[in-house]
Design a protein around this motif. Structure first.
Motif, short mmCIF file in Angstrom:
data_model
loop_
_atom_site.label_atom_id
_atom_site.label_comp_id
_atom_site.label_asym_id
_atom_site.label_seq_id
_atom_site.Cartn_x
_atom_site.Cartn_y
_atom_site.Cartn_z
N GLY A 127 0.75 -1.13 -0.25
CA GLY A 127 0.26 0.14 0.40
C GLY A 127 0.84 1.08 -0.07
N ASP A 128 2.51 0.97 -0.01
CA ASP A 128 3.00 2.38 0.07
C ASP A 128 3.22 2.91 -1.44
N ILE A 129 3.47 3.68 -0.98
CA ILE A 129 3.96 4.59 -2.23
C ILE A 129 5.48 4.70 -2.71
N VAL A 130 5.72 4.09 -4.10
CA VAL A 130 7.21 3.69 -4.32
C VAL A 130 7.50 4.43 -5.30
N ALA A 131 6.79 5.43 -6.33
CA ALA A 131 7.03 5.94 -7.24
C ALA A 131 6.10 6.87 -7.78
N VAL A 132 6.22 7.78 -8.56
CA VAL A 132 5.38 8.28 -9.11
C VAL A 132 5.14 9.47 -9.89
N THR A 133 5.13 9.86 -10.73
CA THR A 133 4.95 10.69 -11.99
C THR A 133 4.02 11.67 -12.29
N SER A 134 4.03 13.04 -13.28
CA SER A 134 3.11 13.93 -13.76
C SER A 134 3.21 14.10 -14.64
N CYS A 135 2.02 14.62 -15.61
CA CYS A 135 2.57 15.65 -17.07
C CYS A 135 1.04 15.97 -16.79
N LYS A 136 0.58 16.79 -17.57
CA LYS A 136 -0.26 17.15 -18.07
C LYS A 136 -0.48 18.45 -19.28
N GLU A 137 -1.35 18.60 -19.89
CA GLU A 137 -1.16 19.27 -21.35
C GLU A 137 -0.85 20.34 -21.61
N ASN A 138 -0.03 21.10 -22.45
CA ASN A 138 0.00 22.64 -22.38
C ASN A 138 -0.75 23.67 -22.09
N GLU A 139 -0.60 24.58 -21.95
CA GLU A 139 -1.67 25.40 -21.47
C GLU A 139 -2.68 26.27 -22.59
N HIS A 140 -2.12 25.46 -24.51
CA HIS A 140 -2.90 26.47 -25.30
C HIS A 140 -4.14 25.18 -25.62
N GLN A 141 -4.07 24.24 -24.61
CA GLN A 141 -4.70 22.49 -24.64
C GLN A 141 -4.53 22.24 -26.76
N SER A 142 -3.50 22.48 -27.18
CA SER A 142 -2.96 21.76 -28.76
C SER A 142 -2.69 20.15 -29.23
N GLY A 143 -2.53 20.43 -27.52
CA GLY A 143 -2.09 18.17 -27.94
C GLY A 143 -0.71 17.92 -27.12
N GLY A 144 0.24 19.20 -26.51
CA GLY A 144 1.62 19.29 -26.77
C GLY A 144 1.69 18.50 -24.82
N PHE A 145 2.71 17.97 -24.41
CA PHE A 145 2.08 17.54 -22.77
C PHE A 145 2.99 17.94 -22.43
N LEU A 146 3.39 17.71 -20.97
CA LEU A 146 4.35 18.45 -20.39
C LEU A 146 4.61 17.78 -19.38
N TRP A 147 6.10 17.16 -19.16
CA TRP A 147 6.17 15.85 -17.78
C TRP A 147 6.95 16.44 -16.98
N ASP A 148 6.43 16.67 -16.05
CA ASP A 148 6.96 17.51 -15.33
C ASP A 148 8.13 17.01 -13.98
N TYR A 149 7.89 15.52 -13.74
CA TYR A 149 9.22 15.18 -12.77
C TYR A 149 8.75 13.65 -13.26
N LEU A 150 9.45 12.76 -12.61
CA LEU A 150 9.68 11.06 -12.46
C LEU A 150 9.97 10.75 -10.91
N ALA A 151 9.41 9.98 -10.02
CA ALA A 151 10.07 9.94 -8.48
C ALA A 151 10.15 8.80 -8.18
N VAL A 152 11.44 7.36 -7.75
CA VAL A 152 11.58 6.48 -7.71
C VAL A 152 12.05 6.71 -6.35
N HIS A 153 11.38 5.78 -5.08
CA HIS A 153 12.05 5.93 -3.82
C HIS A 153 13.43 4.59 -4.11
N ARG A 154 14.27 6.04 -3.80
CA ARG A 154 16.09 5.52 -3.82
C ARG A 154 15.93 3.69 -3.63
N GLU A 155 15.08 2.96 -2.26
CA GLU A 155 14.82 0.89 -2.05
C GLU A 155 14.11 0.70 -3.29
N TYR A 156 12.92 1.07 -4.27
CA TYR A 156 12.77 0.55 -5.16
C TYR A 156 13.82 0.82 -6.51
#
Length: 102
Positions: A1-30
Motif C-alpha cells: 500500500g505504500d507509494i514507491v514511485a510517482v510521475t506527472s504530466c499535463k497538457e500545455n496551456e494552449h490545449q493543443s496536444g503538447g504535454f509537459l512531463w514535469d517529474y518522475l520520482a522513485v523511492h531509492r529503495e525501489y
C-alpha cells in the motif's frame, strides 16, 4: 500500500496536444526494478490516448542527472535546448522533446 514511485504530466496551456512531463520520482529503495519504465510507458500511453502531439520535459545538466538524461534519450527524446544558469549559477536546465506519431 505504500507509494514507491510517482510521475506527472499535463497538457500545455494552449490545449493543443503538447504535454509537459514535469517529474518522475522513485523511492531509492525501489530503484532499478523497472518502475520508472512502467511509469513512463503509462504516461506516454496517456498522452497518445489524448491525441498528444509531443511530450516536453526537462532536467538539470549536473552529473548526478545523467541517469534521467539517458532515460530520456533511450525513450526517444531529443535535447532541444539549454537554459544557462537556470537553477543556480552554473546549473543549466536541459529541455527534451519527443514527437508522438499518430
Amino acid at each position: 500500500g505504500d507509494i514507491v514511485a510517482v510521475t506527472s504530466c499535463k497538457e500545455n496551456e494552449h490545449q493543443s496536444g503538447g504535454f509537459l512531463w514535469d517529474y518522475l520520482a522513485v523511492h531509492r529503495e525501489y530503484r532499478r526494478h523497472g518502475f520508472a519504465k512502467v511509469l513512463f510507458q503509462a504516461l506516454e500511453n496517456f498522452a497518445r490516448s489524448a491525441q498528444g502531439r509531443y511530450i516536453l520535459t526537462y532536467t538539470c545538466d549536473l552529473p548526478e542527472y545523467q541517469p534521467i538524461q539517458r532515460m530520456f534519450r533511450t525513450n526517444g527524446f531529443e535535447l532541444i535546448g539549454t537554459y544557462p544558469n537556470y537553477y543556480y549559477e552554473g546549473e543549466a536546465r536541459l529541455a527534451f522533446y519527443k514527437p508522438l506519431s499518430p
